[in-house]
Design a protein around this motif. Structure first.
Motif, PDB file in Angstrom:
ATOM      1  N   UNK A  89       0.828  -1.214   0.000  1.00  0.00           N
ATOM      2  CA  UNK A  89       0.000   0.000   0.000  1.00  0.00           C
ATOM      3  C   UNK A  89       0.864   1.267   0.000  1.00  0.00           C
ATOM      4  N   UNK A  90       2.151   1.099   0.217  1.00  0.00           N
ATOM      5  CA  UNK A  90       2.998   2.273   0.388  1.00  0.00           C
ATOM      6  C   UNK A  90       3.141   3.081  -0.903  1.00  0.00           C
ATOM      7  N   UNK A  91       2.598   2.582  -2.017  1.00  0.00           N
ATOM      8  CA  UNK A  91       2.627   3.381  -3.245  1.00  0.00           C
ATOM      9  C   UNK A  91       1.216   3.824  -3.635  1.00  0.00           C
ATOM     10  N   UNK A  92       0.228   3.509  -2.791  1.00  0.00           N
ATOM     11  CA  UNK A  92      -1.153   3.891  -3.114  1.00  0.00           C
ATOM     12  C   UNK A  92      -1.313   5.406  -2.976  1.00  0.00           C
ATOM     13  N   UNK A  93      -2.260   6.005  -3.718  1.00  0.00           N
ATOM     14  CA  UNK A  93      -2.432   7.461  -3.668  1.00  0.00           C
ATOM     15  C   UNK A  93      -2.711   7.976  -2.257  1.00  0.00           C
TER      16      UNK A  93
END
Ligand SMILES: Nc1ncnc2c1ncn2[C@@H]1O[C@H](COP(=O)(O)OP(=O)(O)OP(=O)(O)O)[C@@H](O)[C@H]1O
Ligand SMILES: [Mg+2]
Lengths: 302, 321
Positions: free
Chosen positions: A257-261
């Motif tokens: 999730x660390x690249x989710x908006x």
């Protein structure tokens, strides 16, 4: 802004908004009202905390984030009852906190396992200090050791464990007392990146499965976003609440999730809060190296 | 052998080197002693007369100064009389190693020369008892007081300034006073050992207690430990290995007060044995007795060190080695 396409960190999906609504319906476990702390020292008074207000609900995961020296440790130590406050109130289940007690468990950054006790005896310590029989305490301890996955190390001494394992024992030792809230002061600060990530996932796993409210201090933005429901951002000199951010990243959390908006938007907001736009003059920038060639002209590395 | 491996800064030696050097630390002084004793041209400032010749005051077995011997020899020569003969020898107060070794052995099997005399082992046993009682009494007061001083600032402020002052007063200075109060037998001797040990003990143990990581106490408090239990379940076990090490060092200090203590009142124990033997010029026995004290001290300390490793398995510094 670096990411013009990012949503606002205030935008929450339906499920996240519902979750927060339900969360705020729960009982308030911890309430901090206008808390202030002034250290009196020979060099003059230091205002470590000023006008801190927040509430923590049952089974909420709150992270406290802030630059070094903003009073994070002071705050958590006041909550634990290890430090006195100079103004305001700390209420646990509506009752004022006057000193340390077993209703507030604490995990410290430094390793504070009792070196003379085995892992199992360490976990039993809190129970035995409060009058539980050794037999009963032993059974409970085994249960909690299993929960943190260290039943094989029950008879090891703390110095035989790795840093991550020590903190697992420290968590078990605090939780065995069944506190209302678990206070953690940068508990994974001394771990390497890999065991740190493992411990974060493990902590979420524990939190999901037992009735515990967690207040977690960190200065790592990713750690705060990964773990927290809400992030209390402090600023330094004096330590004041800057913002209480509701993390829009949905649960259950996982590493990609660390690249989710939502994640990036929250992180951008935290960065803006924690690193002020005008950086202080950096003494390192003044250092101008004067390069001299010490090797043969033909001897090139690039 | 590679020389630099012997002098690596603050690195552990290999077990073989450790053993070799450990043995060497005893063998080197012994070697020096042997050279001085057995090589005739090293030192030997006296002459042992084995034939007095015509010197009227010389006798067989007499030790005379080298210079005197040479002077008498030349006088006899110029008078044309018989020359005295003798071998180079060391003064009576430096017996050779084999003589001391023999005395070490015979001291245990020969009855005392004087009718009121004591066997060596009786003297030693008496000394050990003095140390034991002195150290026990000192510890019974010093250990709890030290821990309390290290735990509560109020106790510390009330006691430590006076103790700091008192520890500079030399214990033997209280000898006469101790005799006046406690009589001439073992009482004053034990009290000198107590005075010599107790004050240092309180300060050292208070300091050891203060060195305990405060975070351990905080951790215990957040687990619901009350103040009394903090003392017995955190402070005490937390300092125990260090306390044990302190006690070993302090026991060594108690030993150093032994000789002075035993001279007070009626001289007794190993000190009485030593002074008695010295009076009859049995210096081999004197050395034997001195070595005996050293061996007992070193032996008991090593024994306690081993015991410590068994008692405190969590204590890493002691476990390393
Ligand atoms: N015992 C004390 N006496 C005087 N000032 C203190 C004391 N303890 C802390 N302070 C001051 O209070 C402020 C907050 O300290 P605190 O340790 O709570 O910060 P922190 O946010 O935990 O920092 P870090 O990220 O380095 O752990 C600092 O400016 C510090 O210098
Ligand atoms: Mg801190």
């Amino acid at each position: 802004m670096k990411h013009p396409q990012l949503p606002s960190y205030l935008d929450q999906s339906e499920t996240v908004r519902d979750r927060f609504a339900r969360l705020k319906q729960r009982d308030v476990v911890l309430e901090v009202k206008d808390l202030g702390k002034v250290y009196k020292s020979t060099k003059g008074d230091v205002t470590a905390l000023k006008g801190i207000n927040f509430k923590t609900h049952r089974r909420e995961f709150v992270c406290v984030l802030g630059p070094s020296g903003c009073g994070k440790s002071t705050l958590i130590r006041i909550l634990a009852g290890l430090e006195s406050h100079t103004s305001g109130d700390v209420l646990l289940d509506g009752k004022p906190v006057t000193g340390p007690g077993r209703d507030r468990g604490m995990v410290f950054q430094g390793y504070t396992l009792f070196p003379w006790l085995t892992v199992k005896k360490n976990v039993m310590f809190g129970l035995e200090m409060n009058g539980t029989s050794a037999f009963e305490a032993g059974r409970e301890a085994e249960l909690w050791l299993e929960l943190v996955g260290l039943e094989r190390f029950a008879n090891a001494y703390p110095h035989e464990l790795s840093g991550g394992m020590k903190q697992r024992v420290a968590i078990a030792r605090a939780l065995v007392n069944q506190p209302r809230i678990l206070l953690m002061d940068e508990p994974f600060g001394a771990l390497d990146a890999q065991s740190r990530a493992r411990m974060q996932a493990h902590l979420l796993e524990i939190w999901r499965n037992i009735d515990i409210t967690i207040l977690f201090i960190t200065h790592d933005l990713d750690e705060a976003i990964f773990l927290a429901d809400r992030i209390l951002v402090l600023k330094a000199h004096p330590g004041e609440v800057q913002e209480l951010i509701e993390v829009p990243v949905p649960r259950p959390r996982h590493a990609n999730q660390s690249t989710s908006p939502e994640f990036l938007a929250t992180k951008a907001r935290l960065e803006a809060l924690i690193h002020p736009p005008e950086p202080e003059p950096d003494p390192d920038a003044e250092v101008k190296p004067h390069m001299i060639r010490f090797v043969n002209v033909a001897d090139n590395v690039e | 052998m590679n020389l630099s491996s012997w002098f690596a800064v603050r690195r552990e030696l290999s077990p073989r080197k450790r053993t070799m050097l450990g043995a060497g630390s005893f063998l080197l002084p012994l070697l020096v002693w042997c050279i001085v004793s057995y090589v005739p041209f090293v030192w030997h400032p006296m002459v042992l007369v084995n034939n007095p010749g015509d010197v009227d005051y010389f006798q067989v077995g007499m030790l005379v100064d080298k210079g005197v011997f040479a002077e008498e020899s030349s006088t006899m020569q110029s008078l044309g009389k018989i020359l005295p003969e003798g071998n180079p020898a060391n003064p009576i107060y430096l017996p050779a190693p084999h003589e001391v070794a023999k005395a070490f052995y015979t001291a245990f099997i020969t009855p005392p020369e004087q009718h009121d005399g004591q066997w060596l082992h009786e003297s030693l046993w008496h000394s050990v008892q003095i140390i034991f009682w002195g150290f026990l009494i000192s510890s019974l007061i010093g250990v709890p007081l030290g821990i309390l001083c290290g735990t509560y600032s109020a106790v510390s402020r009330l006691n430590e300034p006076f103790i700091e002052f008192f520890r500079y007063l030399p214990a033997p200075a209280f000898g006469a006073l101790a005799v006046a109060i406690l009589g001439i037998y073992d009482g004053p001797k034990i009290s000198i050992i107590v005075i010599g040990t107790l004050f240092q003990q309180v300060l050292i143990i208070a300091n050891t207690t203060r060195k305990l990581d405060y975070a351990l106490l905080e951790a215990a408090m957040t687990l619901g430990t009350n103040r009394i239990r903090l003392l017995f379940h955190v402070i005490l076990p937390g300092i125990l290995p260090e306390l044990y090490r302190d006690q070993r060092i302090l026991l060594g200090w108690a030993w150093t007060y032994l000789i002075v203590a035993e001279l007070i009142g009626t001289s007794s124990g190993i000190t009485w044995f030593i002074t008695q033997q010295a009076r009859y010029q049995h210096f081999d026995n004197v050395y034997a007795a001195i070595f005996m004290i050293g061996l007992l001290g070193l032996g008991s300390d090593q024994l306690l060190a081993r015991l410590g490793k068994k008692l405190f398995p969590w204590d890493r510094p002691a476990n390393k080695e």
